[in-house]
Enzyme design. Structure first.
Site, short mmCIF file in Angstrom:
data_model
loop_
_atom_site.label_atom_id
_atom_site.label_comp_id
_atom_site.label_asym_id
_atom_site.label_seq_id
_atom_site.Cartn_x
_atom_site.Cartn_y
_atom_site.Cartn_z
N LYS A 104 -30.38 75.35 99.16
CA LYS A 104 -30.56 75.72 101.30
C LYS A 104 -31.58 76.08 101.70
O LYS A 104 -32.64 75.60 101.96
CB LYS A 104 -29.25 76.54 101.22
CG LYS A 104 -28.21 75.77 101.10
CD LYS A 104 -26.43 76.76 101.60
CE LYS A 104 -25.48 75.95 101.00
NZ LYS A 104 -24.76 74.75 102.30
N ASP A 127 -25.05 83.64 92.65
CA ASP A 127 -25.40 82.28 93.39
C ASP A 127 -25.55 83.02 94.79
O ASP A 127 -24.67 82.77 95.59
CB ASP A 127 -23.82 81.46 93.30
CG ASP A 127 -24.54 80.24 94.04
OD1 ASP A 127 -25.23 79.77 95.49
OD2 ASP A 127 -23.24 79.34 94.19
N TYR A 149 -16.66 65.26 102.68
CA TYR A 149 -15.15 65.95 102.73
C TYR A 149 -14.69 64.51 103.53
O TYR A 149 -14.55 65.25 104.80
CB TYR A 149 -15.58 66.85 102.98
CG TYR A 149 -16.35 67.64 102.46
CD1 TYR A 149 -16.11 68.06 100.92
CD2 TYR A 149 -17.97 68.97 102.36
CE1 TYR A 149 -17.06 68.26 100.08
CE2 TYR A 149 -18.76 69.19 102.32
CZ TYR A 149 -18.15 69.10 100.74
OH TYR A 149 -19.17 70.16 99.78
N TYR A 163 -17.45 79.78 95.52
CA TYR A 163 -17.67 78.10 95.81
C TYR A 163 -18.83 77.97 95.55
O TYR A 163 -19.31 78.67 95.83
CB TYR A 163 -17.99 77.65 97.58
CG TYR A 163 -18.12 76.15 97.34
CD1 TYR A 163 -17.45 75.29 97.01
CD2 TYR A 163 -19.01 75.88 97.98
CE1 TYR A 163 -17.90 73.89 97.21
CE2 TYR A 163 -19.95 75.20 97.78
CZ TYR A 163 -19.30 73.52 97.47
OH TYR A 163 -19.83 72.17 97.88
C1 PLP Z 1 -22.47 79.82 97.43
C2 PLP Z 1 -23.25 78.18 97.24
N1 PLP Z 1 -23.01 77.61 95.46
C3 PLP Z 1 -23.27 76.23 95.84
C4 PLP Z 1 -23.79 75.29 97.25
C5 PLP Z 1 -23.73 74.34 96.69
O1 PLP Z 1 -24.80 73.39 97.00
P1 PLP Z 1 -25.53 71.68 97.30
O2 PLP Z 1 -24.77 71.52 98.85
O3 PLP Z 1 -27.50 72.07 98.17
O4 PLP Z 1 -25.07 71.26 96.03
C6 PLP Z 1 -23.46 75.84 98.11
C7 PLP Z 1 -22.88 75.06 99.29
O5 PLP Z 1 -22.65 75.13 100.00
C8 PLP Z 1 -23.08 77.36 97.98
O6 PLP Z 1 -22.63 77.30 99.82
#
Ligand code: PLP
Length: 423
Positions: free
Chosen positions: A272, A243, A13, A141
Site C-alpha cells: 500500500k 501483515d 466490490y 483481512y
Molecule cells: C491488512 C491488509 N492486507 C492485505 C491487503 C491486500 O492488499 P492488496 O489490495 O494490495 O492486494 C489489504 C488491502 O486492503 C489489507 O488491508
C-alpha cells in the site's frame, strides 16, 4: 465517459452495473481530488491507505521521471538494478536486524501469499512438512486471492461465496478491543494457546494484522496481546507473519504496528503506502534464519517470481516516498491528526446513530448502530467537498499525513454535517 464506464468497466466490490455511482477524477494534487464535474474534494481515505504524502508530489514525480528516462522495467530473473537494491537496503535500515531478505511483488495480497509460501517452505526445509496450516483471528483481512481469503474472516460476508473452495485454516476469536483487554482473561489468547498446544505440529505460522484490524472490522487491539502472541509462537515453534500492508509506514503512530509491542516478526508483509500511492508494489521480508534454511535444503530455491517483480519505477518512487516520509516530523503530524480526530469523533459520537468510535494514529473510525447507506452518505460527502468510502456499519477516515490543520478541520466539520443530515 461515465456511460462507457458503466458499459465496459468493473469496479471493486461492485456489480457489473452497480447501483452506486462512480465519480470521474480529472486531477489530484496534495490532499485534493478534483472531479470532472468541478467539485474539489478533501481526501479522507488516502486512496485506501496509500497516499500518505499527498497526490502529485514533485519529489515523487521526479523519482519516476528520472527512472523512466533510464529504463521502466527489466526482468528480475538474472538482472538486478539500483532502485531495487537501494529500496531493499532502506527497508533493512528501518526494520529490525533479524529480518533481512526482501522479496518484491506487485500487490498486498501477493505479498501475503508469498509470506505464507515462505512459512510452508521453511518447515519443509526443516523436514517438518506437516506444518502447513495457518492459525489466525476472526475479523482479520489479508487480501482477495485464494490463500489470503482463507486466512481472512471466515464469515464477514466478503468472501462467503468462495467459502467451500478455500483452504481450511484454524480460526480463533478476534483479539479483544484494546479498551476491554485483560492479559490474564483474554479469551482470544486462551484459544490461541489451546490450538497451538493441540495442533502446533501442523501449524506453519500465525498470521495477523498488528494492533489494528483493517477491512475486517476497523478494530484496535492491545499491544500486550501481540507481545503474548509472539511468546506463544516461540513456545510452540510456530512462525509469526505480520501483515503491515495497511498499518506500515506510520499509519498507527509508529513506523510499523509491531513497534507498539516491541516485538519482531519472522515474516513481515508491506505494501500500500510503500510507494505513496504512485504504483502497486509490495514486499515480503523474511528473517535470516528462514532465508538460510530454505536455501540450504533441496530444491534450494524459493518457488515464486512475478513478471513485474521489483519494477524499477515502483522501487524508485517507493524509495523517494520513504525518504520523504522520514524527512519531516511525521510522528508529530500523526499525533496532531490523532488528537483532532479524537476530539471531533467524541463530539460526533453524541449522535444516537453512533455505537462506538475509535482512533489510533491517523485512523478514525465511527461504528454506526446500523449498516450505512453508502450511496447516500457518499453523495452528501461529495456535495460537502470531502471524500470518504464507508462500508458495512463503519464510517472511517485515514487522511494523508500531510493534511494541513485547516483541511483536517474542514474534513471533520463536513463529516459531522453529513452525519447530522443523514441521521
Ligand atoms: C491488512 C491488509 N492486507 C492485505 C491487503 C491486500 O492488499 P492488496 O489490495 O494490495 O492486494 C489489504 C488491502 O486492503 C489489507 O488491508
Amino acid at each position: 465517459m461515465i456511460n462507457d464506464d458503466k458499459l465496459y468497466v468493473w469496479h471493486p466490490y461492485a456489480a457489473a452495473i452497480d447501483k452506486n455511482p462512480v465519480y470521474s477524477v480529472k486531477k489530484a494534487k496534495g490532499v485534493y481530488i478534483h472531479l470532472a464535474t468541478g467539485e474539489k474534494l478533501v481526501d479522507g481515505m488516502s486512496s485506501w491507505w496509500c497516499v500518505i504524502n499527498g497526490y502529485n508530489h514533485p519529489k515523487l514525480n521526479k523519482a519516476i521521471k528520472d527512472q523512466i528516462s533510464k529504463f521502466s522495467h527489466v526482468m528480475f530473473g538474472g538482472f538486478t538494478h539500483k532502485p531495487a537494491v537501494d529500496l531493499a537496503r532502506k527497508l533493512n535500515a528501518i526494520t529490525p536486524r533479524s529480518i533481512q531478505k526482501v522479496f518484491f511483488s506487485d500487490s498486498g495480497s501477493v505479498a501475503i501469499e508469498v509470506g505464507m509460501k515462505f512459512a510452508i517452505q521453511y518447515w519443509y526445509s526443516k523436514n517438518l512438512e506437516k506444518k502447513k496450516k495457518f492459525l489466525t483471528v476472526k475479523s482479520g483481512y489479508h487480501g482477495d486471492t485464494f490463500a489470503t481469503m482463507s486466512v481472512s474472516d471466515p464469515i464477514n460476508g466478503m468472501h462467503s461465496v468462495f467459502k467451500k473452495t478455500l483452504l481450511n485454516q484454524i480460526y480463533v476469536s478476534k483479539p479483544e478491543d484494546s479498551r476491554d483487554f485483560n492479559l490474564k482473561k483474554s479469551k482470544s489468547l486462551k484459544q490461541i494457546e489451546q490450538k497451538l498446544k493441540e495442533k502446533h505440529s501442523s501449524i506453519a505460522a500465525v498470521i495477523i494484522e498488528p494492533i489494528f484490524q483493517g477491512a475486517g472490522g476497523m478494530r484496535v487491539y492491545h499491544p500486550d496481546y501481540l507481545k503474548k502472541l509472539k511468546k506463544l509462537c516461540e513456545k510452540y515453534n510456530v512462525l509469526l507473519i505480520l501483515d503491515e500492508i495497511a498499518t506500515g509506514f506510520g499509519r498507527t503512530g509508529k513506523l510499523f504496528g509491531f513497534e507498539h509491542s516491541n516485538i519482531v516478526p519472522d515474516i513481515l508483509c508491506l505494501g500500500k503506502s510503500i510507494t505513496g500511492g504512485y504504483m502497486s508494489l509490495a514486499a515480503t521480508m523474511v528473517s535470516k534464519e528462514i532465508a538460510k534454511s530454505i536455501s540450504n535444503k533441496d530444491p534450494g530455491i524459493f518457488m515464486h517470481g512475478p513478471t513485474y517483480m521489483a519494477n524499477p519505477l515502483a522501487c524508485s518512487v517507493a524509495l523517494a516516498n520513504i525518504n520523504l516520509l522520514l524527512s519531516y516530523d511525521w510522528e508529530k503530524k500523526i499525533k496532531n491528526i490523532e488528537s483532532a480526530v479524537f476530539n471531533s469523533f467524541k463530539e460526533i459520537s453524541k449522535n444516537k446513530s453512533v455505537k462506538d468510535f475509535r482512533v489510533l494514529g491517523a485512523i478514525g473510525v465511527l461504528e454506526m448502530k446500523n449498516k450505512v447507506n453508502v450511496k447516500s452518505i457518499q453523495k452528501k460527502c461529495v456535495e460537502h467537498g470531502i471524500w470518504l468510502r464507508p462500508y458495512s456499519n463503519l464510517i472511517y477516515i485515514m487522511p494523508p499525513y500531510v493534511i494541513s490543520k485547516k483541511d483536517l478541520t474542514f474534513l471533520l466539520n463536513k463529516l459531522k454535517k453529513v452525519i447530522e443530515l443523514e441521521y
